[in-house]
Scaffold this active site. Structure first.
Site, PDB file in Angstrom:
ATOM      1  N   TYR A  72       0.023 111.476 -11.912  1.00 42.71           N
ATOM      2  CA  TYR A  72      -0.184 110.832 -13.207  1.00 42.71           C
ATOM      3  C   TYR A  72      -1.610 111.030 -13.713  1.00 42.71           C
ATOM      4  CZ  TYR A  72       4.134 108.127 -13.689  1.00 42.71           C
ATOM      5  OH  TYR A  72       5.436 107.746 -13.875  1.00 42.71           O
TER       6      TYR A  72
ATOM      7  N   LYS B 264       7.115 113.197   0.557  1.00 41.84           N
ATOM      8  CA  LYS B 264       7.681 114.556   0.652  1.00 41.84           C
ATOM      9  C   LYS B 264       6.758 115.334   1.591  1.00 41.84           C
ATOM     10  CE  LYS B 264      10.731 117.637  -0.652  1.00 41.84           C
ATOM     11  NZ  LYS B 264      12.130 117.567  -0.197  1.00 41.84           N
TER      12      LYS B 264
ATOM     13  N   ASP C  78      13.880 112.788  -1.407  1.00 41.72           N
ATOM     14  CA  ASP C  78      15.243 113.215  -1.768  1.00 41.72           C
ATOM     15  C   ASP C  78      16.276 112.413  -0.977  1.00 41.72           C
ATOM     16  OD1 ASP C  78      14.153 114.531   0.408  1.00 41.72           O
ATOM     17  OD2 ASP C  78      15.018 116.488  -0.042  1.00 41.72           O
TER      18      ASP C  78
ATOM     19  N   ASP D 124      13.552 102.981 -11.153  1.00 43.23           N
ATOM     20  CA  ASP D 124      14.661 102.960 -12.111  1.00 43.23           C
ATOM     21  C   ASP D 124      15.991 103.052 -11.380  1.00 43.23           C
ATOM     22  OD1 ASP D 124      12.782 102.882 -14.109  1.00 43.23           O
ATOM     23  OD2 ASP D 124      13.775 104.392 -15.359  1.00 43.23           O
TER      24      ASP D 124
HETATM   25  C1  IPM Z   1       6.871 102.643 -15.810  1.00 38.89           C
HETATM   26  C2  IPM Z   1       7.003 103.579 -16.998  1.00 38.89           C
HETATM   27  C3  IPM Z   1       5.688 104.270 -17.225  1.00 38.89           C
HETATM   28  C4  IPM Z   1       5.383 105.114 -16.004  1.00 38.89           C
HETATM   29  C5  IPM Z   1       5.617 105.101 -18.509  1.00 38.89           C
HETATM   30  C6  IPM Z   1       5.924 104.277 -19.728  1.00 38.89           C
HETATM   31  C7  IPM Z   1       4.311 105.829 -18.658  1.00 38.89           C
HETATM   32  O1  IPM Z   1       8.049 104.460 -16.802  1.00 38.89           O
HETATM   33  O2  IPM Z   1       6.070 101.701 -15.898  1.00 38.89           O
HETATM   34  O3  IPM Z   1       7.553 102.845 -14.812  1.00 38.89           O
HETATM   35  O4  IPM Z   1       5.887 106.240 -15.876  1.00 38.89           O
HETATM   36  O5  IPM Z   1       4.656 104.641 -15.137  1.00 38.89           O
HETATM   37 MG    MG Z   2       9.139 104.168 -15.034  1.00 39.21          MG
END
Ligand code: IPM
Ligand code: MG
Length: 373
Positions: A142, A189, A221, A249
């Site tokens: 990131y 990984k 994975d 997620d």
């Molecule tokens: C999260 C979101 C963020 C991330 C985005 C909005 C930049 O997906 O907080 O998980 O990828 O960290």
């Molecule tokens: Mg996210």
């Protein structure tokens, strides 16, 4: 007691769900005699529209000086579909994480018995799931160097980690495991990435300080598969930034609705609390988005301030709303009528101020009237 809370509700459904979390906090203030001083500020697409900057100086100052930050969501479809946009709403959140050094993101994932019917997974797979994800938030791909070549034919993103960055999040994960089922699973990984091998070495060393905690390793994975096959095997998952983003997620569907998951992003000086669902643009302004993740974020915020009893009161109210089916349509049962975002918020606030449901008229919820008889 008096506490200053920065409220940055952001884009999409952020403002409408955050408004419900504020209702819950107001109810707590009334029931437990606290003063919450809210400082509203802009972030993301709405901040770009107003100032050209996704994280205006004023917002950063307000966040720096608050006792805690209540966050909504950032993002806008117009930027999602425009990869060449130089200024993006998400930069606001990423810069805020960096500026405040919010280095660890903590997400509890729990299957609510009353909501298992809503999970796409089989009941016996989901029932009893209860784990936490500790995602490193300030490093990795990131924030490493990234570039698009002048001719726009090449691009790179760099993943970098230092022992120090790994260690501070790892310690938080091990400490949490000590108070839970005493198992940490490091997701990486390491068969491919040098940074993952540094994670393994560093975390193995830290594990020696926590003799009562078992450390296990999983490649990312395999981890994505194990999460769906047998989520009950996990207690504390520790992982780097990008892998943590992805499995967060994925984990959210286990509980039956992404609309239920709250998270905290912790630094040594500041802490931010947010629902993990994002902007959910399709629902914006329709009063249909599930406010529970935002309300549960407010509960996490109260725990952070040491207001445990008050946080418990919010969680009890959320449990009650689910048990009674006073929910938005994403988690309603077939036999039930759903209700709106704001009415879920009203119910939770009423329940917190009254502490019991013996004098509540649940019919009124669906008619938009007070629930108190
Ligand atoms: C999260 C979101 C963020 C991330 C985005 C909005 C930049 O997906 O907080 O998980 O990828 O960290
Ligand atoms: Mg996210």
């Amino acid at each position: 007691m008096k506490h200053t809370i920065a409220v940055i509700s952001g884009d999409g459904i952020g403002p409408e769900v955050t408004a419900q979390a504020k209702k819950a906090l107001d109810a707590v203030a009334e029931a437990y005699d606290h003063i919450f001083l809210y400082k509203e500020a802009k972030i993301g697409a709405c901040a770009i529209d107003a100032t050209g900057d996704p994280l205006p100086k004023e917002t950063l100052e307000i966040c720096k000086n608050a006792d805690a930050i209540l966050f909504g969501a950032v993002g806008d479809i117009k930027y999602d579909n425009d990869p060449s946009a130089k200024v993006r709403p998400e930069q606001g959140l990423l810069r805020l994480r960096k500026e405040l050094d919010l280095y660890c993101n903590v997400k509890p994932v729990k299957a609510y018995d009353n909501l298992i019917y809503n999970s796409p997974l089989k009941r016996e797979v989901v029932k009893g799931t209860d784990f936490m994800i500790f995602r490193e938030l300030s490093g990795g791909i990131y924030f490493g160097n990234k570039e698009l070549s002048k001719d726009e034919k090449h691009a790179f993103d760099t993943c970098t980690y230092s022992v120090e960055e790994i260690s501070r999040t790892a310690h938080l994960a091990f400490k949490a495991a000590q108070n839970r089922n005493k198992k940490v699973t490091l997701v990486d990984k390491a068969n491919v990435m040098e940074t993952s091998r540094l994670w393994r070495k560093t975390v193995a060393k830290i594990a020696e300080e926590y003799q009562d905690v078992t450390l296990e390793y999983l490649f990312i994975d395999n981890a994505t598969m194990q999460l769906i096959l047998n989520p009950k095997q996990f207690d504390v998952i520790l992982t780097e930034n990008l892998f943590g983003d992805i499995i967060s997620d994925e984990a959210s569907v286990i509980s039956g609705s992404i609309g239920l998951l709250a998270s905290s992003s912790i630094g040594d000086k500041n802490a931010l609390f947010e629902p993990i669902h994002g902007t959910y643009y399709e629902a914006k302004g329709k009063n249909i988005a599930n406010p529970l993740a935002s309300i549960l974020s407010a509960a996490m915020l109260l725990y952070h301030l040491g207001l445990n009893e008050e946080a418990d009161a919010i969680e009890r109210a959320v449990d009650k709303s689910i048990a009674l089916g006073i929910t938005t349509k994403d988690i309603k049962r077939k036999s039930q009528k759903s209700t709106t975002t704001s009415k879920v918020g009203d119910f939770i606030a009423d329940y917190i101020t009254n502490q019991d449901d013996s004098n509540m008229n649940f019919q009124n919820i669906h008619m938009g009237q007070s629930t108190i008889i």
